[in-house]
Each structure stands twice: as structure tokens, then as C-alpha cells.
Design a protein around this motif. Structure first.
Motif, PDB file in Angstrom:
ATOM      1  N   SER D  86      -5.880  -6.676  -4.203  1.00  0.00           N
ATOM      2  CA  SER D  86      -6.942  -6.590  -5.228  1.00  0.00           C
ATOM      3  C   SER D  86      -6.375  -6.619  -6.651  1.00  0.00           C
ATOM      4  O   SER D  86      -7.086  -6.940  -7.600  1.00  0.00           O
ATOM      5  CB  SER D  86      -7.766  -5.305  -5.024  1.00  0.00           C
ATOM      6  N   LEU D  87      -5.089  -6.256  -6.809  1.00  0.00           N
ATOM      7  CA  LEU D  87      -4.474  -6.220  -8.146  1.00  0.00           C
ATOM      8  C   LEU D  87      -3.630  -7.455  -8.438  1.00  0.00           C
ATOM      9  O   LEU D  87      -3.111  -7.604  -9.539  1.00  0.00           O
ATOM     10  CB  LEU D  87      -3.577  -4.981  -8.277  1.00  0.00           C
ATOM     11  N   MET D  88      -3.460  -8.322  -7.453  1.00  0.00           N
ATOM     12  CA  MET D  88      -2.561  -9.465  -7.644  1.00  0.00           C
ATOM     13  C   MET D  88      -3.252 -10.582  -8.422  1.00  0.00           C
ATOM     14  O   MET D  88      -4.467 -10.734  -8.358  1.00  0.00           O
ATOM     15  CB  MET D  88      -2.062  -9.955  -6.281  1.00  0.00           C
ATOM     16  N   PRO D  89      -2.464 -11.382  -9.169  1.00  0.00           N
ATOM     17  CA  PRO D  89      -3.059 -12.439  -9.986  1.00  0.00           C
ATOM     18  C   PRO D  89      -3.676 -13.543  -9.127  1.00  0.00           C
ATOM     19  O   PRO D  89      -3.326 -13.706  -7.954  1.00  0.00           O
ATOM     20  CB  PRO D  89      -1.880 -12.978 -10.795  1.00  0.00           C
ATOM     21  N   ALA D  90      -4.566 -14.302  -9.716  1.00  0.00           N
ATOM     22  CA  ALA D  90      -5.175 -15.446  -9.036  1.00  0.00           C
ATOM     23  C   ALA D  90      -4.081 -16.415  -8.606  1.00  0.00           C
ATOM     24  O   ALA D  90      -3.040 -16.518  -9.260  1.00  0.00           O
ATOM     25  CB  ALA D  90      -6.153 -16.139  -9.983  1.00  0.00           C
ATOM     26  N   GLY D  91      -4.305 -17.098  -7.517  1.00  0.00           N
ATOM     27  CA  GLY D  91      -3.344 -18.097  -7.061  1.00  0.00           C
ATOM     28  C   GLY D  91      -2.132 -17.509  -6.375  1.00  0.00           C
ATOM     29  O   GLY D  91      -1.115 -18.176  -6.220  1.00  0.00           O
ATOM     30  N   SER D  92      -2.220 -16.241  -5.927  1.00  0.00           N
ATOM     31  CA  SER D  92      -1.085 -15.650  -5.212  1.00  0.00           C
ATOM     32  C   SER D  92      -1.565 -15.083  -3.885  1.00  0.00           C
ATOM     33  O   SER D  92      -2.749 -14.814  -3.695  1.00  0.00           O
ATOM     34  CB  SER D  92      -0.431 -14.552  -6.042  1.00  0.00           C
ATOM     35  N   ASP D  93      -0.632 -14.898  -2.963  1.00  0.00           N
ATOM     36  CA  ASP D  93      -0.960 -14.307  -1.671  1.00  0.00           C
ATOM     37  C   ASP D  93      -0.161 -13.001  -1.520  1.00  0.00           C
ATOM     38  O   ASP D  93       0.776 -12.735  -2.277  1.00  0.00           O
ATOM     39  CB  ASP D  93      -0.613 -15.277  -0.528  1.00  0.00           C
ATOM     40  N   VAL D  94      -0.558 -12.188  -0.546  1.00  0.00           N
ATOM     41  CA  VAL D  94       0.103 -10.904  -0.305  1.00  0.00           C
ATOM     42  C   VAL D  94       0.892 -10.981   1.001  1.00  0.00           C
ATOM     43  O   VAL D  94       0.423 -11.550   1.983  1.00  0.00           O
ATOM     44  CB  VAL D  94      -0.936  -9.757  -0.253  1.00  0.00           C
ATOM     45  N   LEU D  95       2.095 -10.414   0.959  1.00  0.00           N
ATOM     46  CA  LEU D  95       2.963 -10.364   2.138  1.00  0.00           C
ATOM     47  C   LEU D  95       3.339  -8.904   2.388  1.00  0.00           C
ATOM     48  O   LEU D  95       3.767  -8.218   1.462  1.00  0.00           O
ATOM     49  CB  LEU D  95       4.233 -11.169   1.840  1.00  0.00           C
ATOM     50  N   THR D  96       3.179  -8.427   3.631  1.00  0.00           N
ATOM     51  CA  THR D  96       3.645  -7.071   3.948  1.00  0.00           C
ATOM     52  C   THR D  96       5.131  -7.137   4.263  1.00  0.00           C
ATOM     53  O   THR D  96       5.538  -7.777   5.234  1.00  0.00           O
ATOM     54  CB  THR D  96       2.888  -6.478   5.151  1.00  0.00           C
ATOM     55  N   VAL D  97       5.944  -6.502   3.427  1.00  0.00           N
ATOM     56  CA  VAL D  97       7.396  -6.484   3.638  1.00  0.00           C
ATOM     57  C   VAL D  97       7.744  -5.477   4.725  1.00  0.00           C
ATOM     58  O   VAL D  97       8.489  -5.796   5.661  1.00  0.00           O
ATOM     59  CB  VAL D  97       8.131  -6.126   2.326  1.00  0.00           C
ATOM     60  N   GLU D  98       7.193  -4.283   4.623  1.00  0.00           N
ATOM     61  CA  GLU D  98       7.495  -3.223   5.584  1.00  0.00           C
ATOM     62  C   GLU D  98       6.545  -2.073   5.353  1.00  0.00           C
ATOM     63  O   GLU D  98       5.913  -1.975   4.313  1.00  0.00           O
ATOM     64  CB  GLU D  98       8.939  -2.754   5.450  1.00  0.00           C
ATOM     65  N   TYR D  99       6.474  -1.169   6.325  1.00  0.00           N
ATOM     66  CA  TYR D  99       5.731   0.076   6.156  1.00  0.00           C
ATOM     67  C   TYR D  99       6.283   1.102   7.127  1.00  0.00           C
ATOM     68  O   TYR D  99       6.973   0.770   8.098  1.00  0.00           O
ATOM     69  CB  TYR D  99       4.224  -0.133   6.393  1.00  0.00           C
ATOM     70  N   LYS D 100       5.958   2.358   6.848  1.00  0.00           N
ATOM     71  CA  LYS D 100       6.360   3.475   7.692  1.00  0.00           C
ATOM     72  C   LYS D 100       5.127   4.324   7.915  1.00  0.00           C
ATOM     73  O   LYS D 100       4.398   4.623   6.962  1.00  0.00           O
ATOM     74  CB  LYS D 100       7.422   4.290   6.945  1.00  0.00           C
ATOM     75  N   LEU D 101       4.904   4.692   9.159  1.00  0.00           N
ATOM     76  CA  LEU D 101       3.690   5.414   9.521  1.00  0.00           C
ATOM     77  C   LEU D 101       4.056   6.691  10.260  1.00  0.00           C
ATOM     78  O   LEU D 101       4.788   6.651  11.256  1.00  0.00           O
ATOM     79  CB  LEU D 101       2.845   4.519  10.440  1.00  0.00           C
ATOM     80  N   ASN D 102       3.550   7.821   9.779  1.00  0.00           N
ATOM     81  CA  ASN D 102       3.654   9.082  10.514  1.00  0.00           C
ATOM     82  C   ASN D 102       2.317   9.375  11.170  1.00  0.00           C
ATOM     83  O   ASN D 102       1.282   9.374  10.482  1.00  0.00           O
ATOM     84  CB  ASN D 102       3.967  10.252   9.573  1.00  0.00           C
ATOM     85  N   LEU D 103       2.352   9.675  12.463  1.00  0.00           N
ATOM     86  CA  LEU D 103       1.140  10.054  13.190  1.00  0.00           C
ATOM     87  C   LEU D 103       1.044  11.574  13.152  1.00  0.00           C
ATOM     88  O   LEU D 103       1.966  12.275  13.601  1.00  0.00           O
ATOM     89  CB  LEU D 103       1.200   9.500  14.604  1.00  0.00           C
ATOM     90  N   LEU D 104      -0.033  12.107  12.587  1.00  0.00           N
ATOM     91  CA  LEU D 104      -0.149  13.544  12.324  1.00  0.00           C
ATOM     92  C   LEU D 104      -0.990  14.262  13.367  1.00  0.00           C
ATOM     93  O   LEU D 104      -0.829  15.460  13.587  1.00  0.00           O
ATOM     94  CB  LEU D 104      -0.787  13.768  10.952  1.00  0.00           C
ATOM     95  N   ALA D 105      -1.908  13.549  13.987  1.00  0.00           N
ATOM     96  CA  ALA D 105      -2.805  14.141  14.991  1.00  0.00           C
ATOM     97  C   ALA D 105      -3.233  13.020  15.916  1.00  0.00           C
ATOM     98  O   ALA D 105      -3.192  11.849  15.538  1.00  0.00           O
ATOM     99  CB  ALA D 105      -4.020  14.774  14.302  1.00  0.00           C
TER     100      ALA D 105
END
Lengths: 164, 164, 164, 164
Positions: D86-105
Motif C-alpha cells: 500500500s505504501l509502494m510507488p506506482a509501477g512497482s511490485d512487492v516481494l516477500t524476502v523472509e518472515y519469522k512467525l511465533n505461534l503463541l496459542a
């Protein structure tokens, strides 16, 4: 083609893009003053691989007299960073974007051995893995494992130390 | 009940289970020799929250004279660890299982401020979040963000320093 | 003993503690309904290692018609979880505490191959690593790498499906 | 200036750089076929924030009839990715480089609520945080927490669906 159990993948060999890769890595390590403070040694560097050792000192410990987790991080983050930097083109700098570290065993022993290796070297992003071993009574124990993302800063060479 | 945009969640207050939580945290921090080596200060500790400061010193830097990423890790891992330890029952110790750190801006400035806060405090596992700010010319810049998993080691109190 | 370049570490072999390890893993996989939904196949399981395949389907994709990152996660988190579960004692269940996933290449191809392997198997915590490959025109491409923390839930066997 | 306990940091407001940010995000979400497969709904999108809901279905579960960790990941990775997009400029795409997820419940309940928020929006890299809640008997439980790195792909707009 039939895909069955036990998939094997052959990674590609790592090619340095800067003929000065070794001098570049060794020069940068020498300028990291924190490495002098803690007594870390750059023991080996190859294209896509770097090994840093850290002899035990009481002033590097946490409350149980083991190597502090932050000191474990300091050596392995550097080993991973230099593994990646060794493959980057001339005239660029390395930036650590992020990393994740699992501590597998207490940092107890006479020495830490941190090994960083490149998993994937892209144009901008370089992914590395790091392993840390402690050496205790001559036996090596797997102490920590790391996964790290680096970014190549094109056109931003590291400042060199100029003498005279 | 109707679930629409802008979900709000109210976290529960953090209750210490050890009446000696403050002495316990401060005593443990004082025994971490690496904190003395780098000059870190335990500035504030509350149930589920801990704040550690680190004044700039040239011998804590990487090749560009910024705080080294490992030093940033050292203070924020400790801030998160003590945030969790403050909520653990008497007679237990804290173990860092793993953490992940994103570096958001160069560690450039007169001081690092690391704040650890508990996100979820379970019987065995405690999840924390850490933020690091640098202070540069009196302005605070968000420098790093961390997510960390701790484990409560029941029945394994930290060794105290006995001065007899 | 002298420690020089190119440290080599010999990991210990993985020993299952539950003689029913294979039935246990296969039974649990069969009860994961989401595996049926997406069409994942448990192709191979050994003590400390698990391999899951996922054939391409258009309804598993993101906006560019590649496998969605969450689907990549679904198969590799399960491969890592079952690698760990295969080593856990009888009468215990496996809990995923956390994981970190780096996406190395687009999830583009006819098939995903996810391989989970145990790095360290402790009494309570088990650390695994996962790799994902895509197969495109018969060639295997390294697509993602994962580091994961599992917890052994002692005395909490998985509920079996009872028929009749 | 004196730095004492309880440091407060004021984050900067999030400014979209593409006037079509809302249509862009909603259009991309609509093209993610896996969202249709699992039944996810884009409930709210603002500059730097995105909220996705997922009603319970038995075919999204693991062996204990809870939402599978990979499904939890699928919704929160998307929420974080669209918060950044939503914050990226027009004419660009988004790539997920990495993420880390903790499961709490455990992912137990009638509905998952995933909220992604931008922590730092740089020129190339965007760091987000994600939270997942389950709703059980009308009560909201903190189920997972995520830290994610995205990359802006400049000059690579997402392919639009052309009708006619």
C-alpha cells in the motif's frame, strides 16, 4: 521425469566477482574495532565462506560464565556477512538486513568457532547460513545456527584506511 | 458479535510471580561481565519490561564506525531476556531459545537504547519483542526490531554471588 | 589440539525413541485435512527427516500465478514438524513454537519439494531446518530455506481417529 | 539532553506514494487464487496497514482440528505484504524476502484475524509486523506474531487482469 523419495539438489559453485575479494574481506575485518575488543580472529576466508574463532575470556560471559548470546551473535553475524561480502562486486558494500539465531547448547568452552556460508547469492540479496561450535576439552559441540539476509550496496565501496 | 475493520485486542497486565523480581534481574545483570566490558547500563526494569542503554565507544564499532550489529544484538537480547526473567517464578532461570533481529537503520549515534517487552508469558515459553533506538544529535531513530523466544528453566535458580 | 581453518563437525546419528515412529507420522499426516485440501503427499519419512511433495494447481497461487508463500510455508513447516515428531517418544505430541522462512526464488514450477531435517534433538526442544525446491521443466531450483523450533509435549499423545 | 527510564519514540505517519494504493491492493488480493480457495476476506486496508479475516473451515486444519500453522502463515504473510504494498510507488511490485512467525496459542476458534502493519518503509526494503488473533466464543486470543522483510521491485508493476 519421476520424483520420488530422497530428493538431491546440487548447488552451484560460488564465483567471486571481485578479484580483490580476499584483501577486501581481510581489510574490512581489520577495521572492525569490536573484533579487536573481544579478541576475534579471521581464521579462513574463501569465496562464499568465512570462519572466525574467538578464544574464551571471562569478560565475554553472561551470568553463568558462558559466552554471552550477544557475543555468539557478534562472531556468527560477521562470519555470515563476510561470506557474502566475498562474492560481491568491486565498489560495493555489504549491509546486514536481518538474521535469526537459534541457540542449541550453552556457550561453554575454550573457544567459539563461527562459520558463515552463502546459500543463495542474488544480484541484490544474499542469503547465508551460520553455524557456531564451542570447543570443550578438545571436543566440538554445535552451539548455534543462524539464517541471515544481506544486501549488496552497489556503488558504495567501504571506506579504506589510508596511511600517510 | 460482528467482526469488522480495525480489530482491537486488549493484552492482559503482566504480573510478576517472584516478589524478588527486581533484585533478581538487577543481580543477574550485574553478574554479566560482558555488560561491564561494553559499558551497558540497566536503566529501568518493570514486570515484563526492561530498558538497557549503551553509550557510544569507538571500540564497539564495525568498519564504518557505527555500532556493530552484534553489539546491537547483545543489548537487545539482554533487554528481552530480562523482560521475560522478571515474570518467571522464584527458583528458575531464563534461557534464550532463539531470536530474530531486523536492522532498520545504521547504528550511528551517541547512544543505543534497547527496550525488551513480553508479548506472551506461558508456563514454559515466554515470547518477547525488542526495539533498539539510536540517539543522534538528541533525536531518536528506530534502529532495530527483534522477536525472541525464551524458556523458563524450572528448579534451576541462577547461581548467586556470595560475599560472606 | 590445534584449531585451524576448515573446521569439520560430525553430527550424531538420529535415533527414534518410539518404535512406532513411522505409523505415528503417517497417521498424523493423514489427519491433517489441509494436506488433502491442497493435495500434498508425504513421499518419504525417516528418523529425523521428512519429505513432502506438492503438485502445482492454479488455486494455490498468488497474483503472479506462482505458488503462494503461505503454501510454501504450509508444506515446509509440516516437513520440519514431522522430521522432529519422528524422533519424539511415544505418548507425546509436537508443537511448532516458531519458524523463519527465507524465500530464495519464485515458487514457479510443476511441483514443490519440501524436505525437513532435524538439526538438534533435545529433551524438550527440537530444532529443524527445511529446504524447498521447485521443479521446473525437470530442473530443481532452491526456492526457500527455513529454520524452525519445535517443542515436545510430553504425556500428550495425538488423538487418534477411532473408527467404530 | 538526559536519557532516563521509559524511552518513548514517535513513529512517523505513513504516506502512500501511489494515489491508486487502495485499488492496487484490492485488485492484487482478488487475483490471489489461494485466498479464494481458503475463503480469506480482505476486510480493511489503509496506508501501511491491512486486515484479513478467515472463517473456520474443517479443511483448513491440522491433526487436532485447529487452523494449520501454514494457513495462519498464509493470511498473516499476505496482511503484512499488502500493508507494505500500500505504501509502494506506482509501477512497482512487492516481494516477500523472509518472515519469522511465533505461534503463541493454538489456532482454535471460529475465525482468524490477521493484521499487518509497516514498521519501517525504506526505498527498497519494507519491514512489517503481523499479529494473528483467533476469535473463540466471541473472545479474541493472541495466536501468532510475525516479523517480515519485503522488497520493492521498482519498474515491475503487477500484471493486471484485462477484461474485454
Amino acid at each position: 521425469m519421476h520424483w520420488t523419495a530422497q530428493h538431491k539438489h546440487s548447488p552451484q559453485p560460488m564465483e567471486p566477482r571481485d578479484p580483490q575479494w580476499q584483501e577486501k574481506v581481510r581489510g574490512s575485518f581489520a577495521r572492525q574495532k569490536v573484533m579487536t575488543l573481544i579478541g576475534a580472529e579471521l581464521v579462513d576466508v574463501r569465496p562464499g565462506r568465512c570462519e572466525i574463532h574467538l578464544p574464551f575470556r571471562a569478560d565475554l560471559t553472561q551470568q553463568n560464565e558462558y559466552f554471552h548470546a550477544g557475543i555468539v551473535a557478534t562472531v556468527v553475524v560477521s562470519a555470515g556477512g563476510y561470506a557474502g561480502f566475498s562474492l560481491m562486486p568491486a565498489g560495493s558494500d555489504v549491509l546486514t538486513v536481518e538474521y535469526k539465531l537459534n541457540l542449541l547448547a550453552p556457550g561453554e568452552g575454550e573457544r567459539l568457532i563461527a562459520i558463515g556460508e552463502v546459500v543463495k547469492s542474488g544480484r541484490n540479496l544474499v542469503i547465508t547460513r551460520g553455524e557456531v561450535y564451542t570447543v570443550k576439552n578438545g571436543r566440538s559441540i554445535h552451539c548455534a545456527t543462524m539464517q541471515q539476509t544481506l544486501m549488496t550496496m552497489h556503488g558504495k565501496p567501504q571506506v579504506q584506511e589510508h596511511k600517510s
